[in-house]
Design a protein around this motif. Structure first.
Motif, PDB file in Angstrom:
ATOM      1  N   ASN A 232      -4.040  42.192 -32.147  1.00  0.00           N
ATOM      2  CA  ASN A 232      -3.460  41.342 -30.755  1.00  0.00           C
ATOM      3  C   ASN A 232      -2.188  40.530 -31.164  1.00  0.00           C
ATOM      4  OD1 ASN A 232      -4.729  43.570 -28.508  1.00  0.00           O
ATOM      5  ND2 ASN A 232      -6.213  42.562 -29.533  1.00  0.00           N
ATOM      6  N   LEU A 233      -1.976  40.254 -29.849  1.00  0.00           N
ATOM      7  CA  LEU A 233      -0.710  38.813 -31.157  1.00  0.00           C
ATOM      8  C   LEU A 233      -0.889  37.717 -30.170  1.00  0.00           C
ATOM      9  CD1 LEU A 233       2.803  40.689 -31.375  1.00  0.00           C
ATOM     10  CD2 LEU A 233       1.469  40.411 -33.020  1.00  0.00           C
ATOM     11  N   SER A 234      -2.387  36.866 -30.988  1.00  0.00           N
ATOM     12  CA  SER A 234      -2.718  36.016 -30.076  1.00  0.00           C
ATOM     13  C   SER A 234      -1.280  35.005 -29.723  1.00  0.00           C
ATOM     14  CB  SER A 234      -3.868  35.981 -30.602  1.00  0.00           C
ATOM     15  OG  SER A 234      -4.820  36.633 -30.871  1.00  0.00           O
ATOM     16  N   THR A 235      -0.923  34.421 -30.768  1.00  0.00           N
ATOM     17  CA  THR A 235      -0.390  32.851 -30.093  1.00  0.00           C
ATOM     18  C   THR A 235       1.545  33.825 -29.365  1.00  0.00           C
ATOM     19  OG1 THR A 235      -1.504  31.897 -31.527  1.00  0.00           O
ATOM     20  CG2 THR A 235       0.562  31.252 -31.539  1.00  0.00           C
ATOM     21  N   ILE A 236       1.274  34.132 -28.229  1.00  0.00           N
ATOM     22  CA  ILE A 236       2.327  34.329 -27.721  1.00  0.00           C
ATOM     23  C   ILE A 236       3.287  33.635 -26.540  1.00  0.00           C
ATOM     24  CG2 ILE A 236       2.229  37.143 -28.554  1.00  0.00           C
ATOM     25  CD1 ILE A 236       0.986  37.208 -25.456  1.00  0.00           C
ATOM     26  N   GLU A 237       4.545  34.106 -26.488  1.00  0.00           N
ATOM     27  CA  GLU A 237       4.988  33.031 -25.479  1.00  0.00           C
ATOM     28  C   GLU A 237       5.735  33.085 -24.074  1.00  0.00           C
ATOM     29  OE1 GLU A 237       6.497  28.661 -26.602  1.00  0.00           O
ATOM     30  OE2 GLU A 237       5.584  27.600 -24.856  1.00  0.00           O
ATOM     31  N   GLY A 238       5.947  33.691 -23.497  1.00  0.00           N
ATOM     32  CA  GLY A 238       7.366  33.920 -22.660  1.00  0.00           C
ATOM     33  C   GLY A 238       6.555  34.790 -21.835  1.00  0.00           C
ATOM     34  N   GLU A 239       7.359  35.718 -20.718  1.00  0.00           N
ATOM     35  CA  GLU A 239       7.236  36.878 -19.866  1.00  0.00           C
ATOM     36  C   GLU A 239       6.361  37.456 -20.037  1.00  0.00           C
ATOM     37  OE1 GLU A 239      10.918  37.248 -17.153  1.00  0.00           O
ATOM     38  OE2 GLU A 239      11.174  37.547 -19.562  1.00  0.00           O
ATOM     39  N   GLY A 240       4.699  37.754 -19.884  1.00  0.00           N
ATOM     40  CA  GLY A 240       3.082  38.021 -21.025  1.00  0.00           C
ATOM     41  C   GLY A 240       1.754  38.034 -20.886  1.00  0.00           C
ATOM     42  N   GLN A 241       3.090  36.212 -21.416  1.00  0.00           N
ATOM     43  CA  GLN A 241       1.527  35.886 -22.517  1.00  0.00           C
ATOM     44  C   GLN A 241       0.715  35.904 -21.387  1.00  0.00           C
ATOM     45  OE1 GLN A 241       3.462  31.972 -22.161  1.00  0.00           O
ATOM     46  NE2 GLN A 241       1.480  31.293 -22.733  1.00  0.00           N
ATOM     47  N   TYR A 242       0.095  36.086 -20.264  1.00  0.00           N
ATOM     48  CA  TYR A 242      -1.596  35.846 -19.650  1.00  0.00           C
ATOM     49  C   TYR A 242      -1.311  36.688 -19.195  1.00  0.00           C
ATOM     50  CZ  TYR A 242      -0.758  30.474 -19.683  1.00  0.00           C
ATOM     51  OH  TYR A 242      -0.750  29.312 -19.602  1.00  0.00           O
ATOM     52  N   GLY A 243      -0.555  38.686 -19.636  1.00  0.00           N
ATOM     53  CA  GLY A 243      -0.954  39.772 -19.236  1.00  0.00           C
ATOM     54  C   GLY A 243      -0.647  40.509 -18.257  1.00  0.00           C
ATOM     55  N   LEU A 244       0.342  39.227 -17.220  1.00  0.00           N
ATOM     56  CA  LEU A 244       0.981  39.951 -16.339  1.00  0.00           C
ATOM     57  C   LEU A 244       2.578  39.281 -15.897  1.00  0.00           C
ATOM     58  CD1 LEU A 244      -1.020  41.190 -13.885  1.00  0.00           C
ATOM     59  CD2 LEU A 244      -0.599  39.070 -12.637  1.00  0.00           C
ATOM     60  N   SER A 248      10.545  44.128 -12.418  1.00  0.00           N
ATOM     61  CA  SER A 248      11.682  45.170 -13.063  1.00  0.00           C
ATOM     62  C   SER A 248      12.274  44.374 -14.121  1.00  0.00           C
ATOM     63  CB  SER A 248      11.513  45.915 -12.532  1.00  0.00           C
ATOM     64  OG  SER A 248      12.626  45.698 -11.737  1.00  0.00           O
ATOM     65  N   GLY A 249      13.001  44.294 -14.969  1.00  0.00           N
ATOM     66  CA  GLY A 249      14.012  44.650 -15.808  1.00  0.00           C
ATOM     67  C   GLY A 249      13.646  43.992 -16.931  1.00  0.00           C
ATOM     68  N   THR A 250      14.674  43.561 -17.798  1.00  0.00           N
ATOM     69  CA  THR A 250      14.206  42.930 -19.281  1.00  0.00           C
ATOM     70  C   THR A 250      13.442  41.306 -19.676  1.00  0.00           C
ATOM     71  OG1 THR A 250      16.211  44.517 -20.131  1.00  0.00           O
ATOM     72  CG2 THR A 250      15.704  42.656 -21.289  1.00  0.00           C
ATOM     73  N   LYS A 251      12.823  41.624 -20.044  1.00  0.00           N
ATOM     74  CA  LYS A 251      11.652  39.909 -20.051  1.00  0.00           C
ATOM     75  C   LYS A 251      11.401  40.199 -21.609  1.00  0.00           C
ATOM     76  CE  LYS A 251      10.451  41.275 -16.223  1.00  0.00           C
ATOM     77  NZ  LYS A 251      10.779  40.265 -14.935  1.00  0.00           N
ATOM     78  N   ARG A 252      11.183  38.430 -22.375  1.00  0.00           N
ATOM     79  CA  ARG A 252      11.238  38.642 -23.408  1.00  0.00           C
ATOM     80  C   ARG A 252       9.935  37.353 -23.720  1.00  0.00           C
ATOM     81  NH1 ARG A 252      15.968  35.151 -26.841  1.00  0.00           N
ATOM     82  NH2 ARG A 252      16.708  37.454 -26.968  1.00  0.00           N
ATOM     83  N   ILE A 253       8.788  37.839 -24.887  1.00  0.00           N
ATOM     84  CA  ILE A 253       7.717  37.135 -25.571  1.00  0.00           C
ATOM     85  C   ILE A 253       7.951  36.635 -27.250  1.00  0.00           C
ATOM     86  CG2 ILE A 253       6.788  39.396 -25.925  1.00  0.00           C
ATOM     87  CD1 ILE A 253       4.986  36.615 -23.850  1.00  0.00           C
TER      88      ILE A 253
END
Length: 575
Positions: A232-244, A248-253
């Motif tokens: 799992n990618l653990s050290t992530i930040e951005g849209e989706g870092q908390y799993g939710l 819709s549209g383009t997101k970045r993590i």
């Protein structure tokens, strides 16, 4: 991929913790049929200061040199492996950048996978004045990672080797069906100068048949190095870092690969995959755990038992769908004539769903976020009682926070309560006060697309026009109660969508500037501009008000810096 039904855990916890119980490289099982990206490189290149490379089909190189204005000078960039290759031969600016589209160069001339040394030369006419080895090394890559991923039901269950539930959190078992084409257009791009971070862009689309204007997605991020185990990618930040993710549209993590893998990885075979589900229909409630800093969703209402964790260190929000309702009161309400000027009946449409706090914010929740308890009256103190004695300015701030609705982007002051609440979850979610219209809509909501009208409480029983009102007793804590002090939240009967104490316990401050007649605000109302006055709308009744002030239509106000006993708030989550 065919439709599959699996029983899975519905409560999502933040991606950084959900899938990794101890260390980031715990192996996880990826089911057959999962689609991975093509390889991309995680080499830790030696990129000298002042030189940058962006790994896309075009490499953006920056350079600098100095010469007198008006001199006949040019600068060239050269990449050398076995043989030099001229990148740029006609640059006339002393400082600038150049986009090198190396994908357009024949691979037999410029082999991919080779490591090249950058240098630049300054020339005057045909004379080479200076040649500098930049000591910057780059490796040319093929087209960056891009794939169209299929959302899998593996979303939570597949990580069998990872501990991903905690006894303190609510877990609910449900069934999901896989929905195709929820996530697509995934691209991976390293940051240069290389700092170990990889930007992952991806696009989310609602599942077929989901016509909601506010879709909700669960997401999970995986990685793999060479032939090693998936993790799992653990050290992530951005849209989706908390799993939710909302909308819709383009997101970045952004993935910090060095934090997860260390600085010893030297591989040109890194891969990333994303699994996503459209969970709009299953995210009736969204839950924020203030102790674990995790986020979850469920269709199951919270516990309202005395001292329940849902009133202490979790904050529960209930989805309120977009809709059209009638705001204000008419002659069916026995108090209409007394309050007609501030309860002008009019039709209001709210075009986007939102999430309303299930309970008034409690003292323990507030103290956990803000670090102090503002309640002063000893009889009002209690962890599960609503917080009071907080002003609009305490919650949002008196500078940026006071600009609503001049700016409707929910900006707040640094250090304000809502700023602290947002920062606790990486500023990935917008918590705020509800608008005047959102509050009344949520209060009247029956949960089936219809709303209670004038002259009734939010359980459909008649407003009797008396104080006390026997039809109100089970719904609100007001001065008809035998103990007129704030009670523990959630001890009365909720409305039809499960919101408690909407008719009374403490007053609830809202976003809007106060105006007696708001009938001209009909679509997504935000209220008048601050030039009208500085007062803010207050809703609900409190433990010392008469029944008439507990009605859904009743509106009052307070000055934004007033801290008053029995004045609290209910938070809203903006998708």
């Amino acid at each position: 991929m065919g439709v599959t039904i699996m029983r899975i855990f519905k409560f999502i916890i933040g991606a950084a913790a959900l899938f990794c119980a101890a260390v980031s490289l715990n192996a996880v099982e990826v089911p057959a049929g999962a689609v991975w990206s093509s390889d991309f490189d995680l080499d830790n290149y030696n990129v000298a200061p002042g030189k940058t490379l962006e790994l896309s089909p075009a490499a953006a190189l920056s350079y600098s040199a100095k010469w007198a204005e008006g001199e006949d000078r040019k600068i060239s960039l050269v990449a050398t492996a076995q043989d030099p290759y001229d990148i740029m031969t006609s640059g006339t600016e002393a400082e600038g950048s150049y986009v090198w589209d190396y994908e357009s160069v024949d691979p037999t001339v410029l082999p991919r996978g080779d490591t090249y040394t950058l240098s630049y030369a300054i020339t005057s006419g045909e004379t080479i004045l200076d040649t500098v080895d930049a000591d910057s090394k780059i490796k040319l890559l093929p087209e960056p990672a891009m794939l169209f991923l299929i959302p899998l039901l593996f979303l939570l269950c597949g990580a069998r080797k990872v501990k991903f539930f905690l006894p303190a959190l609510l877990i609910a078992l449900v069934s999901f069906e896989a929905a195709a084409d929820v996530v697509s257009g995934v691209t991976c791009r390293q940051r240069w100068p290389w700092n170990g971070k990889v930007d992952i862009d991806y696009t989310l689309s609602p599942a077929s048949g989901n016509t909601s204007s506010g879709p909700v997605f669960s997401v999970q991020f995986f990685g793999k190095i060479g032939d090693g185990e998936a993790f799992n990618l653990s050290t992530i930040e951005g849209e989706g870092q908390y799993g939710l993710v909302f909308g819709s549209g383009t997101k970045r993590i952004t993935w910090d690969s060095t934090a997860d893998l260390g600085n010893t990885v030297d591989s040109s075979a890194a891969k990333v995959a994303i699994f996503a589900q459209d969970v709009t229909g299953d995210a009736t409630y969204i839950v924020f755990d203030l102790t674990l800093n995790r986020v979850g969703f469920t269709t199951t209402p919270p516990s309202v038992a005395t001292g329940a964790i849902s009133k202490l260190t979790q904050v529960w929000f209930r989805r309120v769908e977009a809709g059209t309702f009638v705001m204000g009161s008419n002659s069916n309400d026995p108090y209409h004539s007394e309050y007609a000027a501030s309860e002008v009946e009019h039709t209001v449409t709210i075009t986007k769903p939102f999430y309303m706090g299930v309970f008034e914010f409690t003292q323990k929740q507030f103290e956990t976020i803000a670090g102090y308890n503002p309640v002063q009256m000893w009889a009002y103190i209690g962890d599960t009682k609503p917080v009071d004695n907080v002003s609009y300015n305490d919650l949002r701030g008196e500078n940026a926070g006071a600009t609503w609705p001049q700016y409707t982007d929910h900006r707040v002051d640094s250090g304000s309560f809502f700023d602290l609440f947002r920062a606790r979850f990486g500023n990935q979610f917008i918590f705020d006060l509800p608008t005047d219209a959102q509050w009344e809509m949520a209060c009247r909501d029956k949960g089936d697309g219809t709303y209670w009208g004038s002259g009734v409480w939010n359980d459909g029983s008649a407003i009797l026009g008396t104080n006390p009102d026997s039809n109100l007793d089970n719904l609100a804590n007001y001065d008809g109660d035998s103990t007129p002090v704030p009670h523990e939240v959630g001890t009365k009967t909720p409305n039809f969508i499960g919101l408690y104490d909407m008719h009374g316990n403490v007053d609830e401050v809202c976003l809007d500037i106060w105006a007696p007649d708001v009938s001209s605000y009909t679509v997504d109302p935000v209220g008048p501009l601050p030039s009208y006055n500085l007062y803010r709308v207050v809703r609900s009744g409190d433990c010392s008000t008469d029944a008439k002030e507990c009605r859904a239509a009743h509106r009052s106000f307070l000055f934004p810096n007033n801290r008053l006993s029995e004045d609290g708030f209910r938070a809203v989550l903006i998708p």
